[in-house]
Design a protein around this motif. Structure first.
Motif, PDB file in Angstrom:
ATOM      1  N   ALA A  69       0.818  -1.219   0.000  1.00 18.73           N
ATOM      2  CA  ALA A  69       0.000   0.000   0.000  1.00 18.73           C
ATOM      3  C   ALA A  69       0.848   1.264   0.000  1.00 18.73           C
ATOM      4  O   ALA A  69       0.362   2.347   0.341  1.00 18.73           O
ATOM      5  N   ARG A  70       2.123   1.166  -0.388  1.00 18.17           N
ATOM      6  CA  ARG A  70       3.045   2.291  -0.277  1.00 18.17           C
ATOM      7  C   ARG A  70       2.614   3.498  -1.105  1.00 18.17           C
ATOM      8  O   ARG A  70       2.928   4.637  -0.756  1.00 18.17           O
ATOM      9  N   ARG A  71       1.876   3.264  -2.216  1.00 16.84           N
ATOM     10  CA  ARG A  71       1.464   4.390  -3.059  1.00 16.84           C
ATOM     11  C   ARG A  71       0.400   5.252  -2.381  1.00 16.84           C
ATOM     12  O   ARG A  71       0.138   6.375  -2.824  1.00 16.84           O
ATOM     13  N   LEU A  72      -0.212   4.746  -1.338  1.00 23.88           N
ATOM     14  CA  LEU A  72      -1.224   5.513  -0.605  1.00 23.88           C
ATOM     15  C   LEU A  72      -0.630   6.246   0.581  1.00 23.88           C
ATOM     16  O   LEU A  72      -1.352   6.809   1.402  1.00 23.88           O
ATOM     17  N   PHE A  73       0.699   6.265   0.689  1.00 25.41           N
ATOM     18  CA  PHE A  73       1.371   6.857   1.850  1.00 25.41           C
ATOM     19  C   PHE A  73       0.970   8.316   2.051  1.00 25.41           C
ATOM     20  O   PHE A  73       0.965   9.121   1.126  1.00 25.41           O
ATOM     21  N   ALA A  74       0.616   8.646   3.308  1.00 24.63           N
ATOM     22  CA  ALA A  74       0.319  10.033   3.696  1.00 24.63           C
ATOM     23  C   ALA A  74       0.615  10.149   5.185  1.00 24.63           C
ATOM     24  O   ALA A  74      -0.131   9.633   6.016  1.00 24.63           O
ATOM     25  N   LEU A  75       1.706  10.804   5.523  1.00 26.67           N
ATOM     26  CA  LEU A  75       2.137  10.876   6.925  1.00 26.67           C
ATOM     27  C   LEU A  75       1.219  11.791   7.724  1.00 26.67           C
ATOM     28  O   LEU A  75       0.990  12.946   7.358  1.00 26.67           O
ATOM     29  N   ARG A  76       0.684  11.267   8.807  1.00 31.83           N
ATOM     30  CA  ARG A  76      -0.166  12.041   9.712  1.00 31.83           C
ATOM     31  C   ARG A  76       0.226  11.712  11.146  1.00 31.83           C
ATOM     32  O   ARG A  76       0.425  10.549  11.495  1.00 31.83           O
ATOM     33  N   ALA A  77       0.317  12.747  11.984  1.00 30.10           N
ATOM     34  CA  ALA A  77       0.593  12.518  13.397  1.00 30.10           C
ATOM     35  C   ALA A  77      -0.636  11.957  14.104  1.00 30.10           C
ATOM     36  O   ALA A  77      -0.520  11.265  15.120  1.00 30.10           O
ATOM     37  N   TRP A  78      -1.823  12.251  13.551  1.00 26.30           N
ATOM     38  CA  TRP A  78      -3.084  11.791  14.136  1.00 26.30           C
ATOM     39  C   TRP A  78      -4.005  11.378  12.997  1.00 26.30           C
ATOM     40  O   TRP A  78      -3.975  11.977  11.921  1.00 26.30           O
ATOM     41  N   PRO A  79      -4.836  10.359  13.190  1.00 25.90           N
ATOM     42  CA  PRO A  79      -5.740   9.930  12.101  1.00 25.90           C
ATOM     43  C   PRO A  79      -6.644  11.054  11.617  1.00 25.90           C
ATOM     44  O   PRO A  79      -7.030  11.943  12.391  1.00 25.90           O
ATOM     45  N   ALA A  80      -6.993  11.005  10.337  1.00 27.06           N
ATOM     46  CA  ALA A  80      -7.888  12.016   9.768  1.00 27.06           C
ATOM     47  C   ALA A  80      -9.238  11.996  10.466  1.00 27.06           C
ATOM     48  O   ALA A  80      -9.887  13.037  10.632  1.00 27.06           O
ATOM     49  N   ASN A  81      -9.695  10.833  10.881  1.00 21.46           N
ATOM     50  CA  ASN A  81     -10.889  10.675  11.697  1.00 21.46           C
ATOM     51  C   ASN A  81     -10.732   9.372  12.455  1.00 21.46           C
ATOM     52  O   ASN A  81      -9.742   8.661  12.295  1.00 21.46           O
ATOM     53  N   MET A  82     -11.702   9.034  13.289  1.00 23.18           N
ATOM     54  CA  MET A  82     -11.548   7.866  14.148  1.00 23.18           C
ATOM     55  C   MET A  82     -12.216   6.618  13.572  1.00 23.18           C
ATOM     56  O   MET A  82     -12.489   5.669  14.303  1.00 23.18           O
ATOM     57  N   SER A  83     -12.475   6.613  12.260  1.00 26.96           N
ATOM     58  CA  SER A  83     -12.945   5.381  11.638  1.00 26.96           C
ATOM     59  C   SER A  83     -11.802   4.370  11.623  1.00 26.96           C
ATOM     60  O   SER A  83     -10.621   4.740  11.648  1.00 26.96           O
ATOM     61  N   ARG A  84     -12.165   3.108  11.528  1.00 23.11           N
ATOM     62  CA  ARG A  84     -11.134   2.079  11.562  1.00 23.11           C
ATOM     63  C   ARG A  84     -10.166   2.226  10.388  1.00 23.11           C
ATOM     64  O   ARG A  84      -8.948   2.106  10.554  1.00 23.11           O
ATOM     65  N   ASN A  85     -10.678   2.494   9.198  1.00 24.51           N
ATOM     66  CA  ASN A  85      -9.815   2.620   8.024  1.00 24.51           C
ATOM     67  C   ASN A  85      -8.821   3.774   8.179  1.00 24.51           C
ATOM     68  O   ASN A  85      -7.648   3.656   7.829  1.00 24.51           O
ATOM     69  N   ALA A  86      -9.295   4.916   8.709  1.00 28.60           N
ATOM     70  CA  ALA A  86      -8.416   6.080   8.879  1.00 28.60           C
ATOM     71  C   ALA A  86      -7.337   5.807   9.920  1.00 28.60           C
ATOM     72  O   ALA A  86      -6.171   6.185   9.749  1.00 28.60           O
ATOM     73  N   VAL A  87      -7.711   5.139  10.988  1.00 28.40           N
ATOM     74  CA  VAL A  87      -6.736   4.822  12.039  1.00 28.40           C
ATOM     75  C   VAL A  87      -5.698   3.835  11.523  1.00 28.40           C
ATOM     76  O   VAL A  87      -4.499   3.982  11.786  1.00 28.40           O
ATOM     77  N   VAL A  88      -6.146   2.844  10.777  1.00 29.15           N
ATOM     78  CA  VAL A  88      -5.215   1.851  10.237  1.00 29.15           C
ATOM     79  C   VAL A  88      -4.228   2.513   9.269  1.00 29.15           C
ATOM     80  O   VAL A  88      -3.020   2.218   9.296  1.00 29.15           O
ATOM     81  N   ARG A  89      -4.705   3.420   8.425  1.00 33.41           N
ATOM     82  CA  ARG A  89      -3.812   4.094   7.478  1.00 33.41           C
ATOM     83  C   ARG A  89      -2.782   4.938   8.215  1.00 33.41           C
ATOM     84  O   ARG A  89      -1.593   4.924   7.875  1.00 33.41           O
ATOM     85  N   GLN A  90      -3.235   5.683   9.234  1.00 29.92           N
ATOM     86  CA  GLN A  90      -2.286   6.500  10.008  1.00 29.92           C
ATOM     87  C   GLN A  90      -1.292   5.613  10.737  1.00 29.92           C
ATOM     88  O   GLN A  90      -0.085   5.910  10.786  1.00 29.92           O
ATOM     89  N   HIS A  91      -1.767   4.530  11.302  1.00 30.11           N
ATOM     90  CA  HIS A  91      -0.922   3.577  12.024  1.00 30.11           C
ATOM     91  C   HIS A  91       0.151   3.005  11.090  1.00 30.11           C
ATOM     92  O   HIS A  91       1.336   2.953  11.437  1.00 30.11           O
ATOM     93  N   ARG A  92      -0.272   2.619   9.909  1.00 31.45           N
ATOM     94  CA  ARG A  92       0.635   1.996   8.940  1.00 31.45           C
ATOM     95  C   ARG A  92       1.709   2.975   8.474  1.00 31.45           C
ATOM     96  O   ARG A  92       2.905   2.656   8.459  1.00 31.45           O
ATOM     97  N   ASP A  93       1.315   4.208   8.126  1.00 36.59           N
ATOM     98  CA  ASP A  93       2.260   5.164   7.556  1.00 36.59           C
ATOM     99  C   ASP A  93       3.182   5.763   8.628  1.00 36.59           C
ATOM    100  O   ASP A  93       4.381   5.938   8.393  1.00 36.59           O
TER     101      ASP A  93
END
Length: 364
Positions: free
Chosen positions: A153-177
Motif C-alpha cells: 500500500a506504499r502508493r497511498l502513503f500520507a504521513l499524519r501525526a493523528w488519524p484524519a478521523n476515528m474510523s477504523r480505516n483512517a486509524v489503520v492508514r495512520q498507524h501503517r504510515d
C-alpha cells in the motif's frame, strides 16, 4: 499476506496497551534529570570531580546512622548524589557536600522512582522485567511485519501525526504510515530493550563477537575475600588510587560490601565509555583499603563492549538533547501506535458496524 495481517492485528490488539505503557514511560524517563534539576535543591549544581571533595562527602554519608550501601555520584547533568540502601523501595539524594536533600521509604513517594519501576518491571519485580522483555520482543515483530504489510500500500502513503478521523480505516492508514516512518527508531528502542532484559537473546546476538562463556568469565568479580570494614577507612586514598590509574576518568559509584567477606567496589567511567556510570572497576579490601583487583572496560571482549552500549542507546544517555528528543519521539509514537491498535481492534469494528446499520430515512 492475509495470515500475516491477521496475526499482526490480533497481537496488536492483545499487547498494544502494554507497549503503549512502555513507550510513554520511556519517553518521560529520558528527561528524568531535567525534572530533578527543576524540582530538587542543588540538582542543578555543577559536578564536582575532585577526589578529596568526593571522599569527604562519601565519608560523611557512610558515617551517618543510616548508612547506604552505595552512592551514585553526581554527574554533569545531575548535581546530586543518589544513595541506595539495598532495598528497591528506599533511597535518598544528597548534595555534593553530603547533606541529604530528599529521601523516601516507598517508591510511590518519588515519581521518577515508580516511573522507572513501571518501565523496567511493570511494577511487578523480576516477573515484570521478563514480561517487559517479551513485550519488546513482540514489538520487534510488529516493526518487521508492519513494514512488510505497508509495502503493497506504499502508493497511498500520507504521513499524519493523528488519524484524519476515528474510523477504523483512517486509524489503520495512520498507524501503517506513521509506523513505517518511525520503524528504525522503534527497532533500535525495542532491540536494546530486549537485549537488556532477555539474557538468552543477548547471548545469541552477541555470540558472533564473543562467546557467552567468555563474556561471563570477563565480568566475574575477584574471588578474594575481604576483611571487616574499617571504622576509619580512608576513602580519599581509594579514589586517589583509581584516579592515578585513569587521570581523565570520571568517578561514578562507591559501593560498600553487601555481606561479610565482600569487597569495596568503585566504578569509574573512562572518556571512551558511553555507559553513564562506566564499567571500569576497582575492588578494595574494606579492612585496610588495599587494591585487590581492577578491570579496564575498554579492554573487555568486543561482545561486552557492545552490551555496554545497549543502555546508553536505549535511554538516550549519549547524543545530548537532539538524541533525547529523537528517543522521546520513539516512545511517544509507540504509545500512540499501541493504544490506537487496541482501540481499533476492540472498538473499531463495533463503530463500523453501527455505521453500516444506520437506519435509512423512509420516503414521504
Amino acid at each position: 499476506m492475509p495470515t500475516l495481517r491477521l496475526l499482526h492485528r490480533w497481537a496488536g490488539g492483545l499487547v498494544g496497551l502494554f507497549l503503549a505503557v512502555l513507550g510513554l514511560s520511556g519517553a518521560l524517563l529520558v528527561h528524568k534529570d531535567d525534572f530533578l534539576r527543576a524540582t530538587l535543591p542543588h540538582a542543578a549544581d555543577p559536578q564536582v570531580q575532585d577526589a578529596a571533595s568526593i571522599a569527604a562527602a562519601a565519608e560523611k554519608i557512610f558515617a551517618g546512622p543510616d548508612a547506604p550501601r552505595s552512592i551514585i555520584l553526581a554527574s554533569e547533568r545531575m548535581g546530586l548524589h543518589r544513595l541506595n540502601y539495598g532495598d528497591a523501595n528506599r533511597g535518598a539524594y544528597a548534595d555534593q557536600s553530603g547533606e541529604i536533600v530528599a529521601s523516601w521509604t516507598s517508591k510511590w513517594e518519588r515519581p521518577e522512582v515508580w516511573l522507572f519501576d513501571l518501565h523496567h518491571h511493570l511494577l511487578t519485580g523480576d516477573a515484570g522485567e521478563l514480561a517487559a522483555g517479551i513485550m519488546a520482543l513482540v514489538g520487534l515483530g510488529f516493526v518487521v511485519t508492519g513494514v512488510i504489510l505497508w509495502w503493497p500500500a506504499r502508493r497511498l502513503f500520507a504521513l499524519r501525526a493523528w488519524p484524519a478521523n476515528m474510523s477504523r480505516n483512517a486509524v489503520v492508514r495512520q498507524h501503517r504510515d506513521l509506523g513505517v516512518v518511525t520503524a528504525p527508531l522503534l527497532f533500535v528502542s525495542m532491540l536494546t530493550g530486549v537485549m537488556m532484559t532477555l539474557p538468552a537473546v543477548e547471548d545469541l546476538l552477541l555470540a558472533p563477537f564473543t562467546s557467552p562463556a567468555a563474556m561471563s568469565a570477563a565480568v566475574k568479580p575477584p574471588s578474594e575475600k575481604g576483611g571487616p570494614l574499617a571504622a576509619d577507612l580512608d576513602v580519599d586514598a581509594l579514589l586517589a588510587s583509581a584516579r592515578a590509574r585513569y587521570p581523565d576518568g570520571e568517578l561514578r559509584i562507591i559501593s560498600l560490601p553487601a555481606k561479610p567477606g565482600g569487597l569495596i567496589s568503585l566504578r569509574l567511567r573512562q572518556q571512551g565509555e558511553w555507559l553513564p556510570n562506566g564499567r571500569t572497576m576497582f575492588w578494595f579490601d574494606p579492612a585496610d583499603g588495599r587494591l585487590v583487583a581492577s578491570r579496564d572496560a575498554q579492554a573487555m571482549p568486543l561482545g561486552l563492549r557492545i552490551a555496554n552500549a545497549e543502555y546508553p542507546i536505549h535511554a538516550a544517555k549519549v547524543g545530548g538533547l537532539p538524541y533525547r528528543l529523537v528517543m522521546s519521539v520513539s516512545g511517544l509514537t509507540l504509545a500512540l501506535l499501541g493504544s490506537l491498535a487496541v482501540w481499533t481492534f476492540w472498538a473499531g469494528p463495533k463503530i463500523q458496524k453501527r455505521k453500516r446499520r444506520a437506519p435509512v430515512a423512509k420516503a414521504a
